[in-house]
Design an enzyme around this catalytic site. Structure first.
Site, PDB file in Angstrom:
ATOM      1  N   MET A  53       0.129  17.977  -8.893  1.00  0.00           N
ATOM      2  CA  MET A  53       0.289  16.579  -8.480  1.00  0.00           C
ATOM      3  C   MET A  53       1.046  16.551  -7.160  1.00  0.00           C
ATOM      4  O   MET A  53       2.266  16.412  -7.114  1.00  0.00           O
ATOM      5  CB  MET A  53       1.006  15.781  -9.567  1.00  0.00           C
ATOM      6  CG  MET A  53       0.155  15.584 -10.803  1.00  0.00           C
ATOM      7  SD  MET A  53       0.968  14.534 -12.035  1.00  0.00           S
ATOM      8  CE  MET A  53      -0.344  14.327 -13.234  1.00  0.00           C
ATOM      9  N   GLY A  94      14.967  17.964 -17.262  1.00  0.00           N
ATOM     10  CA  GLY A  94      13.850  18.536 -16.523  1.00  0.00           C
ATOM     11  C   GLY A  94      14.318  19.205 -15.250  1.00  0.00           C
ATOM     12  O   GLY A  94      14.898  18.559 -14.373  1.00  0.00           O
ATOM     13  N   THR A 104      -6.061   6.588  -8.655  1.00  0.00           N
ATOM     14  CA  THR A 104      -5.034   5.741  -9.285  1.00  0.00           C
ATOM     15  C   THR A 104      -3.727   6.479  -9.574  1.00  0.00           C
ATOM     16  O   THR A 104      -2.772   5.880 -10.072  1.00  0.00           O
ATOM     17  CB  THR A 104      -5.585   5.124 -10.581  1.00  0.00           C
ATOM     18  OG1 THR A 104      -6.228   6.140 -11.356  1.00  0.00           O
ATOM     19  CG2 THR A 104      -6.593   4.029 -10.260  1.00  0.00           C
ATOM     20  N   GLY A 105      -3.669   7.778  -9.285  1.00  0.00           N
ATOM     21  CA  GLY A 105      -2.393   8.478  -9.304  1.00  0.00           C
ATOM     22  C   GLY A 105      -1.799   8.735 -10.670  1.00  0.00           C
ATOM     23  O   GLY A 105      -2.504   8.890 -11.663  1.00  0.00           O
ATOM     24  N   SER A 106      -0.468   8.739 -10.707  1.00  0.00           N
ATOM     25  CA  SER A 106       0.256   9.099 -11.926  1.00  0.00           C
ATOM     26  C   SER A 106       1.509   8.247 -12.081  1.00  0.00           C
ATOM     27  O   SER A 106       1.939   7.565 -11.154  1.00  0.00           O
ATOM     28  CB  SER A 106       0.648  10.577 -11.881  1.00  0.00           C
ATOM     29  OG  SER A 106       1.493  10.833 -10.775  1.00  0.00           O
ATOM     30  N   LEU A 163       0.834  -1.192   0.000  1.00  0.00           N
ATOM     31  CA  LEU A 163       0.000   0.000   0.000  1.00  0.00           C
ATOM     32  C   LEU A 163       0.876   1.251   0.000  1.00  0.00           C
ATOM     33  O   LEU A 163       2.070   1.185   0.234  1.00  0.00           O
ATOM     34  CB  LEU A 163      -0.909   0.000   1.226  1.00  0.00           C
ATOM     35  CG  LEU A 163      -1.868  -1.192   1.392  1.00  0.00           C
ATOM     36  CD1 LEU A 163      -2.690  -1.033   2.666  1.00  0.00           C
ATOM     37  CD2 LEU A 163      -2.788  -1.330   0.186  1.00  0.00           C
ATOM     38  N   CYS A 193       3.891   7.853  -3.652  1.00  0.00           N
ATOM     39  CA  CYS A 193       4.469   8.701  -2.593  1.00  0.00           C
ATOM     40  C   CYS A 193       5.265   7.889  -1.573  1.00  0.00           C
ATOM     41  O   CYS A 193       6.417   8.181  -1.294  1.00  0.00           O
ATOM     42  CB  CYS A 193       3.359   9.475  -1.894  1.00  0.00           C
ATOM     43  SG  CYS A 193       3.953  10.502  -0.538  1.00  0.00           S
ATOM     44  N   HIS A 228      12.779  33.700  19.362  1.00  0.00           N
ATOM     45  CA  HIS A 228      14.121  34.077  18.906  1.00  0.00           C
ATOM     46  C   HIS A 228      15.154  33.197  19.600  1.00  0.00           C
ATOM     47  O   HIS A 228      15.067  32.975  20.810  1.00  0.00           O
ATOM     48  CB  HIS A 228      14.402  35.547  19.255  1.00  0.00           C
ATOM     49  CG  HIS A 228      15.809  35.970  18.980  1.00  0.00           C
ATOM     50  ND1 HIS A 228      16.261  36.245  17.710  1.00  0.00           N
ATOM     51  CD2 HIS A 228      16.871  36.150  19.811  1.00  0.00           C
ATOM     52  CE1 HIS A 228      17.533  36.581  17.767  1.00  0.00           C
ATOM     53  NE2 HIS A 228      17.931  36.531  19.049  1.00  0.00           N
TER      54      HIS A 228
END
Length: 466
Positions: free
Chosen positions: A318, A180, A143-145, A38, A42, A444
Site C-alpha cells: 500500500m 504496531g 478507492t484506496g484504504s 481531492l 496520502c 564528495h
C-alpha cells in the site's frame, strides 16, 4: 446524462494520476471523490501531513539537542507551539490539494463530489449534495484504504486513535502507546517522541518493520532505543480499555505472560484495509477476494472487462507511488500501449530519522529462493558528509548475484535514504552490476558515497574507506 471514455473513482495519488494520464492520451475523463477535497489519504491524512510534522518536529529536536554543538546559541527556553505546528501542516496539505485541483482544470477533467456507486458496469451513481448519474465506457477503481483495527478495540478518536487523529492532536501526549511497529506507527511515534512524549511500541511480530530486510529492522531498533523508544516485540495485544483520560493496554509477551501498558493516548497502527464501502461492486460484476481486495489480472483488469482497479484496493504494497505507476499503466493500456510495472523495483521507505529505504530482494527472500548472493555493506559513520552533519547512524547494504554480479537488492538506513534509494532503483532498472555502480563517480562529500562503497564491498570486498 454525461458520458465519458473513463471515470476514475477515488482521487488519491493513483486516481488523480490515472485521470491526468487518461486526459493526456485524449480520453474524456471524469474523477469522482467522496470527500470535499481531492488527494485521498496520502495528501489529506497520510504521506504529506505526516512528513510535514516529521520535518517540524525534527527542527525542534535539532534546536533542543544539537544547535549548541553547532555553535548556535538561543537565549531562553525553546518551546513547542503544537497548535501552530498543526496549522503549518494543514497549510502544506491545503497547498498540495490546491495543486491537484489545478491539474484537474488544466487537463479538462470533470470533478464530481460524492460517493461513486456502480449501477451497472457502465453507469455510476454519484451521491453528494444531489444525486447524479454518469455513463463511462471504462472505469478505474482507485478507492484506496482505511486504517485497520483489532475486533476488540473501540477507537473513540479521542484517546484511542488512528493515524488520522494523530495528525491533529490538541496536546502532546505524556505517554503514547503505539500498537504496531510498522511504518505509520514508528513515524508518528517519532513525531511525538521528539516533542517530549514517552513512546511505547507494542508489536505482534518478533521485530519492528517486519516486512523489510532483517538488517534494517535490527539497525532501526538500535537507533530508536537510543532515542529512548520502548520497543516491545513479540507482544500480542488482547485488550485496550479507556478509563477517563487513561488508556490501559494488556498484551501477552512471547513467554505468555501478561504485560500492562498505561498511557494517555493509544495509537492503533496495525495496517490498513482496502476500502470498497458503498462501491456496489457486485452490480458491475466486479469480484472481491476474501480480504476485501478487488481481484485483478496482470493487466489490472477486474472480472468486468471494462473496469480496472489500482492502488491500495488491490493486492500488493500500500504505497502511493505504486498506485501512481498502476494508474499510468491502466491509462496507457486503455490507449492501446504496452506499459509495464516491475513490482520488484518499487522502493519502500520509512521516514523516521534516520530514514529507512529498500528496493529489490531482502536477504531472507534470497535465502528462501535458494539464490546465491554476495553482500557489501558500508557504515554511514565512515563518510565525511555524515560526520559533518552529525548523522552517523545506519549503513548501506548491496546484495548482488554471486555469479553475474547483478544487483538484486539495496537496503539502507541513514540520513536522506528516502532520496538515495532512487539511485538503486535506476541501477536495478537497467540491470546494473555491483561493479557498474562501484565505478560510477559519486560527488564528495555526499551520503550517496555509501552506495558506491557498499557496491565496492560487494565487488571482491574492495571498499576504500573501511
Amino acid at each position: 446524462m454525461n458520458s465519458y471514455d473513463v471515470a476514475v473513482i477515488g482521487s488519491g495519488p493513483g486516481g488523480y494520476v490515472a485521470a491526468i494520464r487518461c486526459a493526456q492520451l485524449g480520453m474524456k475523463t471524469a474523477i469522482i471523490e467522496k470527500y470535499s477535497t481531492l488527494g485521498g489519504t496520502c495528501l489529506n491524512v497520510g504521506c504529506i501531513p505526516s512528513k510535514a510534522l516529521l520535518d517540524s518536529s525534527h527542527h525542534y529536536e535539532d534546536a533542543v539537542k544539537h544547535f549548541e554543538e553547532h555553535g548556535i546559541e538561543i537565549p531562553g527556553d525553546i518551546k513547542v507551539n503544537l497548535e501552530k505546528m498543526i496549522a503549518r501542516k494543514q497549510a502544506v496539505v491545503d497547498q498540495t490539494i490546491g495543486g491537484v485541483d489545478f491539474l484537474m482544470k488544466k487537463n479538462n477533467i470533470d470533478v464530481y463530489q460524492g460517493l461513486g456507486s456502480f449501477k451497472d458496469a457502465t453507469h455510476i451513481t454519484i451521491s453528494g449534495d444531489e444525486t447524479t448519474e454518469i455513463e463511462a465506457k471504462n472505469t478505474i477503481i482507485a478507492t484506496g484504504s482505511k486504517p485497520s483495527s483489532l475486533p476488540f478495540i473501540n477507537i473513540d478518536k479521542e484517546r484511542v486513535i488512528t493515524s488520522t487523529e494523530a495528525l491533529k492532536l490538541k496536546e502532546i501526549p505524556k505517554h503514547l502507546i503505539v500498537i504496531g511497529g510498522g511504518v505509520i506507527g514508528l513515524e508518528l511515534g517519532q513525531v511525538y517522541k521528539r516533542l517530549g512524549a514517552d513512546v511505547s511500541v507494542v508489536e505482534f511480530m518478533d521485530r519492528i518493520i517486519p516486512t523489510m530486510d532483517a538488517g534494517l529492522s535490527k539497525e532501526l531498533n538500535k537507533v530508536l532505543k537510543k532515542q529512548k523508544f520502548k520497543i516491545n516485540a513479540s507482544h500480542k495485544v488482547k485488550s485496550v480499555e479507556r478509563v477517563g483520560d487513561e488508556v490501559i493496554v494488556k498484551a501477552d509477551n512471547k513467554k505468555g505472560e501478561e504485560v500492562e501498558f498505561k498511557g494517555d493516548y493509544c495509537l492503533v497502527s496495525v495496517g490498513r484495509r482496502p476500502y470498497t464501502d458503498g462501491l456496489n461492486a457486485e452490480a458491475a460484476g466486479v469480484k472481491l477476494n476474501d480480504r476485501g481486495q478487488v481481484e485483478v489480472n496482470d493487466h489490472l483488469q477486474t472480472s468486468a472487462s471494462n473496469i480496472y482497479a489500482i492502488g491500495d484496493v488491490i493486492k500488493g504494497a500500500m504505497l502511493a507511488h505504486k498506485a501512481e505507476e498502476e494508474g499510468v499503466f491502466v491509462a496507457e493500456t486503455l490507449a492501446g500501449q504496452k506499459p509495464h510495472v516491475d513490482y520488484n523495483l518499487i522502493p519502500g521507505v520509512v521516514y523516521t530519522w534516520p530514514e529507512v529505504a529498500a528496493v529489490g530482494k531482502t536477504e531472507e527472500q534470497l535465502k528462501e529462493a535458494g539464490i546465491e548472493y554476495k553482500k557489501g555493506q558500508f557504515p554511514m559513520r565512515a563518510l565525511g558528509r555524515s560526520r559533518a552533519s552529525m548523522d552517523l547512524d545506519g549503513f548501506v547494504k548491496v546484495l548482488a548475484d554471486k555469479t553475474t554480479d547483478e544487483i538484486l537488492g539495496v537496503h539502507m538506513v541513514g540520513a536522506r535514504a528516502a532520496d538515495m534509494i532512487a539511485e538503486a532503483v535506476v541501477a536495478m532498472e537497467y540491470r546494473a552490476s555491483a561493479e557498474d555502480v562501484s565505478r560510477m563517480s559519486h560527488a564528495h562529500p555526499t551520503f550517496t558515497e555509501a552506495i558506491k562503497e557498499a557496491a565496492l564491498a560487494a565487488t571482491d570486498d574492495r571498499a576504500l574507506h573501511m
